[in-house]
Write a protein that holds these residues in place. Structure first.
Motif, PDB file in Angstrom:
ATOM      1  N   ARG A 175       0.828  -1.210   0.000  1.00 40.51           N
ATOM      2  CA  ARG A 175       0.000   0.000   0.000  1.00 40.51           C
ATOM      3  C   ARG A 175       0.860   1.257   0.000  1.00 40.51           C
ATOM      4  NH1 ARG A 175      -5.432  -0.797   1.939  1.00 40.51           N
ATOM      5  NH2 ARG A 175      -5.868  -3.005   2.256  1.00 40.51           N
ATOM      6  N   ASP A 176       1.965   1.231   0.716  1.00 43.31           N
ATOM      7  CA  ASP A 176       2.878   2.369   0.790  1.00 43.31           C
ATOM      8  C   ASP A 176       4.292   1.813   0.950  1.00 43.31           C
ATOM      9  OD1 ASP A 176       4.429   4.626   1.515  1.00 43.31           O
ATOM     10  OD2 ASP A 176       2.669   5.620   2.336  1.00 43.31           O
ATOM     11  N   PRO A 177       5.183   2.041  -0.018  1.00 41.94           N
ATOM     12  CA  PRO A 177       6.547   1.475   0.073  1.00 41.94           C
ATOM     13  C   PRO A 177       7.293   1.900   1.331  1.00 41.94           C
ATOM     14  CG  PRO A 177       6.122   2.328  -2.131  1.00 41.94           C
ATOM     15  CD  PRO A 177       4.978   2.790  -1.272  1.00 41.94           C
ATOM     16  N   ARG A 178       6.894   3.010   1.951  1.00 38.00           N
ATOM     17  CA  ARG A 178       7.576   3.452   3.167  1.00 38.00           C
ATOM     18  C   ARG A 178       7.287   2.547   4.348  1.00 38.00           C
ATOM     19  NH1 ARG A 178       5.544   9.379   3.899  1.00 38.00           N
ATOM     20  NH2 ARG A 178       3.595   8.281   3.450  1.00 38.00           N
ATOM     21  N   LEU A 179       6.263   1.711   4.241  1.00 44.93           N
ATOM     22  CA  LEU A 179       5.893   0.811   5.324  1.00 44.93           C
ATOM     23  C   LEU A 179       6.596  -0.533   5.205  1.00 44.93           C
ATOM     24  CD1 LEU A 179       2.083   1.556   5.614  1.00 44.93           C
ATOM     25  CD2 LEU A 179       3.947   2.416   7.028  1.00 44.93           C
ATOM     26  N   LEU A 180       7.801  -0.521   4.673  1.00 45.95           N
ATOM     27  CA  LEU A 180       8.634  -1.720   4.633  1.00 45.95           C
ATOM     28  C   LEU A 180       9.222  -1.927   6.021  1.00 45.95           C
ATOM     29  CD1 LEU A 180      10.039  -4.002   3.092  1.00 45.95           C
ATOM     30  CD2 LEU A 180      11.838  -2.367   2.493  1.00 45.95           C
ATOM     31  N   LEU A 181       8.751  -2.934   6.731  1.00 43.95           N
ATOM     32  CA  LEU A 181       9.113  -3.161   8.123  1.00 43.95           C
ATOM     33  C   LEU A 181      10.159  -4.259   8.233  1.00 43.95           C
ATOM     34  CD1 LEU A 181       5.538  -3.157   9.715  1.00 43.95           C
ATOM     35  CD2 LEU A 181       7.152  -1.254   9.598  1.00 43.95           C
ATOM     36  N   ALA A 182      11.024  -4.100   9.224  1.00 46.17           N
ATOM     37  CA  ALA A 182      11.953  -5.166   9.550  1.00 46.17           C
ATOM     38  C   ALA A 182      11.196  -6.324  10.202  1.00 46.17           C
ATOM     39  CB  ALA A 182      13.038  -4.642  10.493  1.00 46.17           C
ATOM     40  N   GLU A 183      11.782  -7.490  10.120  1.00 40.66           N
ATOM     41  CA  GLU A 183      11.108  -8.667  10.679  1.00 40.66           C
ATOM     42  C   GLU A 183      10.893  -8.517  12.180  1.00 40.66           C
ATOM     43  OE1 GLU A 183      11.554 -13.556  10.753  1.00 40.66           O
ATOM     44  OE2 GLU A 183      13.050 -12.288   9.751  1.00 40.66           O
ATOM     45  N   ARG A 184      11.847  -7.897  12.868  1.00 36.87           N
ATOM     46  CA  ARG A 184      11.680  -7.722  14.314  1.00 36.87           C
ATOM     47  C   ARG A 184      10.526  -6.772  14.624  1.00 36.87           C
ATOM     48  NH1 ARG A 184      16.539  -3.762  16.500  1.00 36.87           N
ATOM     49  NH2 ARG A 184      16.017  -1.952  15.211  1.00 36.87           N
TER      50      ARG A 184
END
Length: 283
Positions: free
Chosen positions: A176-185
């Motif tokens: 939905r938003d590329p900025r919301l790429l989260l680390a697994e932790r």
């Protein structure tokens, strides 16, 4: 009589050293050899933070590790009320000076840790490793006025049982938003909060919209923004459905009668003539 000199400086004025500013603040500094805290001007002169937020941040940076910094602890220390203190904490979170994380310990217990960053965005701004001993959970779960502490108490039991779609929902937010790429932790840390929404009957699509819509343009810590939204916007439990009225038993059919006119069987509450036969008086 001694001559008067109106233009001569007064005794007090004559003691001011040359080069002193003619107006504004005049610093009278004393060197501190102990009991002091180094605070950056990026905080003290921040253009978007309120005076309360700057003061609270400086106070938190002066505390030793492990000191309580929840809303109730700060309200007990300062004359400002819960609303102003909670607003100041939210400001500091938005600008990266504070981060509150719900973390699961090895024993399965969920606690809240508060990370204070003396220079947000710096290379050394990573939080310290977890301590060897279990920390004492803070009473407040989120920088909000009451009933935020009760909200944390309500979320923690639900977070114990993780909804199967919570982690996938967080991982797919980057579509939905590329900025919301989260680390697994970060996915593991936020999944219990997402599970609390899903356990309360919120549709996964509605959860994803609440987390991904209207994000700030300058979003340096997406995980912190999501953590705040998951806690601050947590919907209440659905009220119990009103009891449905008991179903009425089906009506029993009228008994069979023999028509007095044609002797055919028909159903009616009392003996008489069927609809095909004329009334008895007419006959």
């Amino acid at each position: 009589m001694a001559p008067q000199h109106p233009s001569a400086p007064s005794r007090a004025t004559s003691r001011v050293p040359s080069g002193t500013a003619r107006s504004g603040v005049i610093h009278v500094n004393t060197w501190h050899a102990s009991h002091y805290t180094v605070v950056g001007n990026h905080l003290l002169q921040h253009r978007e933070l309120s005076a309360t937020a700057i003061g609270v941040a400086a106070y938190i940076q002066s505390l030793p590790a492990g000191a309580p910094v929840g809303i109730k602890a700060l309200v007990a220390r300062f004359p400002e009320g819960e609303v102003r203190i909670a607003s100041a904490l939210r400001e500091l979170e938005r600008h990266g000076y504070l981060e509150r994380r719900r973390e699961r310990l090895e024993g399965g217990r969920v606690v809240t840790r508060t990370y204070s960053y003396n220079k947000p965005g710096s290379a050394s701004g990573e939080p310290p490793p977890p301590p060897d001993r279990e920390p004492v959970p803070e009473p407040e779960s989120d920088p909000e006025p009451d009933p935020a502490p009760e909200r944390e108490a309500a979320v923690a039991p639900e977070a114990q049982r993780l909804h199967p779609g919570a982690a996938d929902l967080l991982a797919e937010l980057r579509r939905r938003d590329p900025r919301l790429l989260l680390a697994e932790r970060d996915v593991r840390r936020l999944a219990p909060s997402v599970s609390a929404w899903l356990e309360r009957g919120v549709d996964p699509e509605a959860v994803a919209r609440a987390l991904s819509s209207g994000l700030p343009e300058d979003m340096r810590r997406p995980a912190s923004v999501l953590a705040y939204r998951l806690t601050a916007l947590l919907p209440p439990h659905l009220p119990a459905a009103p009891p449905q009225p008991a179903a009425r038993p089906p009506a029993r059919p009228d008994p069979l009668q023999n028509c007095d006119g044609c002797d055919k069987a028909f159903r009616a509450p009392t003996p008489g003539r069927c609809r095909s036969c004329p009334p008895a008086a007419a006959a």
